[in-house]
Design a protein around this motif. Structure first.
Motif, PDB file in Angstrom:
ATOM      1  N   THR A 104      40.988  38.334  38.941  1.00 24.75           N
ATOM      2  CA  THR A 104      41.987  37.562  39.694  1.00 24.75           C
ATOM      3  C   THR A 104      42.953  38.526  40.360  1.00 24.75           C
ATOM      4  OG1 THR A 104      43.404  37.395  37.741  1.00 24.75           O
ATOM      5  CG2 THR A 104      41.859  35.579  38.135  1.00 24.75           C
ATOM      6  N   LEU A 105      43.451  38.113  41.500  1.00 23.71           N
ATOM      7  CA  LEU A 105      44.404  38.928  42.232  1.00 23.71           C
ATOM      8  C   LEU A 105      45.799  38.770  41.658  1.00 23.71           C
ATOM      9  CD1 LEU A 105      43.260  38.267  45.897  1.00 23.71           C
ATOM     10  CD2 LEU A 105      42.908  40.343  44.561  1.00 23.71           C
TER      11      LEU A 105
ATOM     12  N   TRP B  82      50.198  27.665  44.100  1.00 23.80           N
ATOM     13  CA  TRP B  82      49.455  28.882  43.760  1.00 23.80           C
ATOM     14  C   TRP B  82      49.047  28.874  42.308  1.00 23.80           C
ATOM     15  CZ3 TRP B  82      49.513  33.021  40.423  1.00 23.80           C
ATOM     16  CH2 TRP B  82      48.656  34.076  40.762  1.00 23.80           C
ATOM     17  N   GLU B  83      47.791  29.253  42.086  1.00 19.88           N
ATOM     18  CA  GLU B  83      47.319  29.462  40.730  1.00 19.88           C
ATOM     19  C   GLU B  83      46.247  30.540  40.763  1.00 19.88           C
ATOM     20  OE1 GLU B  83      43.932  26.182  39.958  1.00 19.88           O
ATOM     21  OE2 GLU B  83      45.958  25.370  40.061  1.00 19.88           O
TER      22      GLU B  83
END
Length: 575
Positions: free
Chosen positions: A288-289, A300-301
């Motif tokens: 994940t970023l 956002w998630e």
């Protein structure tokens, strides 16, 4: 061999002699030794930094090393004198005979003068234009097209083998929008009264595409679900747009060797192959970023996706190459495309619009990973052109359909004006293209100024005949005076200008040089306005006239050679 490399070899021979005598160590790294014109021409004709760059490795003071080199330089036949300047630079004055010999070399070499072998036959892939196939070329594409094409020609002159490539972005959302836009024009061609919906391409350039689809398929797809016609219409529309783009580029004299398809890169499995290879090297992973900096968006998630470890190669963050839904990102496709290019080239150059600046680091990281850093990769960013008409900027928007096409501009001012003008600024500098100024017949317009110099030169032999001047069978350059020989000195810089421009990937240097050469020629011409004996044609002195025409012919040859690199014709006469 032209003058500058000849003296570079001479200095190399001197250094070999000093090493053989034990005066300096052998095996010194001479790659940074240069021979070039001094900044101030009153200091001499040539200057070398040999003593400055070799002194530390030689364990000597620069001036002490220079004092060993100067006596051997002055012993050369072509050297009138040499002296040490400042901390250890060496200024060299050449004999008139040396410059006369270079003038003869220019005339003898003709079209070959300025060509170089520094590329040693290496293959360079130059990718340029690569505009989305969603409409005709406009002036937003023009500058990158000219810069890329001139750079390709420049590299060829410098001894490289060049592959001119266009990357067709025929996969992704923008070509689906194109297909839907073509469907609207298809229905229109069948008689339906249509309004192009917001978000589609409204330009009338799609009407012929709609007409062709209507002629081929009739009303078969008028009410059909999108899934039945989208791929078909996309394929037909992209093909039609690429035909239009090729025709537009041809107006500028631009032709590519390769048109590479993004869709085919995917279909051939190249994206998966490239990612699998990098995964095997630990450079692709699932993760994940980091969240975006600053205030987080409400929706956002963190989402797991396939990432390329770009930070290992100097990028600011790792980059997604495959989305959570399994589809490839544009960067993933681009990564695989560059792997494909690297298979057939020793070096890669991309010409991009300045709006792509944010993606430079990631693709540089990808190429380093894919090639192990073994293949040089350069990205040249080209600033947009502000098109002016009646003093007001002209808006160009493919979505609104309100833009000035490249074809319209070429039709109005001509191919040569467009191409030359695009090279009158550094590629990364802003540019205004003013319709009035680019065709203005004044010294403030570099296009006119250079073309006028060539036209003047081409007129000289005709005027000599009209004046009844009987020219000698062979010109005698020794009759040239110091001012005229200064033109030879400037002309002799053309080969090194070509090499420097190729090394820095900056074709605008050729335009700058030609402007300087034209200015010097015009200045020499204008001296004859005040003193008839300084004219290129002196009726009662055919020998001197012959020498001056010989000089003018050499200048004209270099102007033609330089314009040839730029893809610009040298005019024979001005209207």
């Amino acid at each position: 061999m032209t003058l500058y490399p000849r003296f570079a070899d001479a200095i190399g021979t001197i250094l070999d002699t000093l090493a053989a005598a034990g005066s300096i160590p052998g095996g010194l790294d001479r790659r940074n030794v240069t021979v070039e014109p001094p900044r101030d021409p009153t200091h001499g004709d040539l200057a070398t930094n040999a003593a400055m760059v070799l002194s530390k490795a030689a364990g000597m003071k620069p001036r002490d090393l220079a004092q060993l080199i100067v006596p051997q330089l002055t012993a050369l036949d072509d050297v009138a004198g040499a002296e040490i300047a400042g901390p250890g630079f060496i200024n060299i004055r050449l004999t008139d005979a040396a410059w006369d010999a270079e003038l003869r070399a220019i005339v003898a070499a003709g079209e070959a003068y300025g060509r170089s072998s520094i590329g040693t036959g290496q293959t360079v892939n130059v990718e340029y234009v690569s505009a989305n196939p969603t409409g005709p070329m406009h002036m937003g594409h023009c500058r990158g097209a000219v810069v890329g094409d001139a750079l390709a020609s420049l590299l060829e002159h410098a001894g490289y083998r060049v592959i001119r490539e266009y990357y067709v972005n025929d996969a992704g959302a923008q070509v689906d929008v194109l297909a839907r836009s073509a469907h609207v024009r298809y229905r229109e061609a069948l008689g339906e009264d249509v309004t192009v919906p917001e978000g589609l391409y409204p330009g009338e350039y799609l009407k012929p595409v709609g007409q062709a689809l209507a002629a081929e398929f009739g009303d078969k797809y008028v009410g059909a679900p999108e899934g039945e016609w989208l791929v078909l219409f996309r394929t037909r529309a992209v093909a039609a747009m690429m035909d239009m783009i090729r025709a537009d580029l041809a107006l500028l004299g631009i032709h590519h060797d390769v048109f590479a398809s993004e869709a085919k890169v995917q279909q051939d499995g190249r994206v998966i192959a490239a990612l699998d290879r990098l995964r095997g090297e630990g450079l692709v992973y699932e993760g994940t970023l980091e969240p975006p900096k600053g205030e987080l968006p409400d929706d956002w998630e963190p989402t797991e996706m396939t990432l390329f470890r770009a930070t290992a190669f100097g990028d600011d963050s790792d980059r997604p190459v495959r989305k959570a839904d399994g589809g490839f990102t544009y960067f993933g496709n681009d990564l695989a495309y560059h792997a494909q290019k690297a298979e057939t080239a020793d070096a890669l150059i991309d010409i991009w619009g300045a709006d792509h600046a944010g993606t430079v680091k990631r693709i540089q990281a990808a190429v380093k990973a894919l090639t192990g850093g073994a293949k040089p990769f350069d990205i040249k960013l080209v600033q947009m052109v502000r098109l002016l008409r009646n003093g007001e900027p002209v808006k160009m928007s493919k979505r609104s359909g309100n833009f000035v096409t490249l074809a319209e501009v070429v039709e109005e001012v001509g191919k040569d004006v467009v191409r030359f003008t695009m090279l009158t600024r550094r590629a990364d500098a802003q540019m205004d293209f003013d319709f009035a100024k680019v065709v203005e017949a004044s010294k403030d317009n570099p296009v006119f100024y250079v073309q006028y110099a060539h036209a003047r030169i081409r007129s000289l032999h005709r005027r000599a005949g009209e004046a009844g001047i009987a020219l000698p069978a062979e010109a005698d350059p020794t009759l040239l005076d110091a001012d005229e020989r200064a033109l030879v000195k400037l002309a002799a810089q053309f080969p090194r200008t070509v090499e420097a421009a190729a090394a820095t990937r900056e074709p605008h240097r050729i335009a700058f040089y030609l402007h300087d050469l034209a200015a010097a020629f015009h200045a020499q011409w204008n001296k004859g306005n005040d003193d008839p004996e300084r004219r290129f044609l002196v009726v009662n002195d055919p020998e001197r006239t012959g020498a001056r025409l010989y000089l003018a012919d050499a200048i004209g040859q270099i102007v033609r050679n330089g314009l040839g690199i730029m893809g610009v014709a040298a005019v024979e006469e001005m209207a």
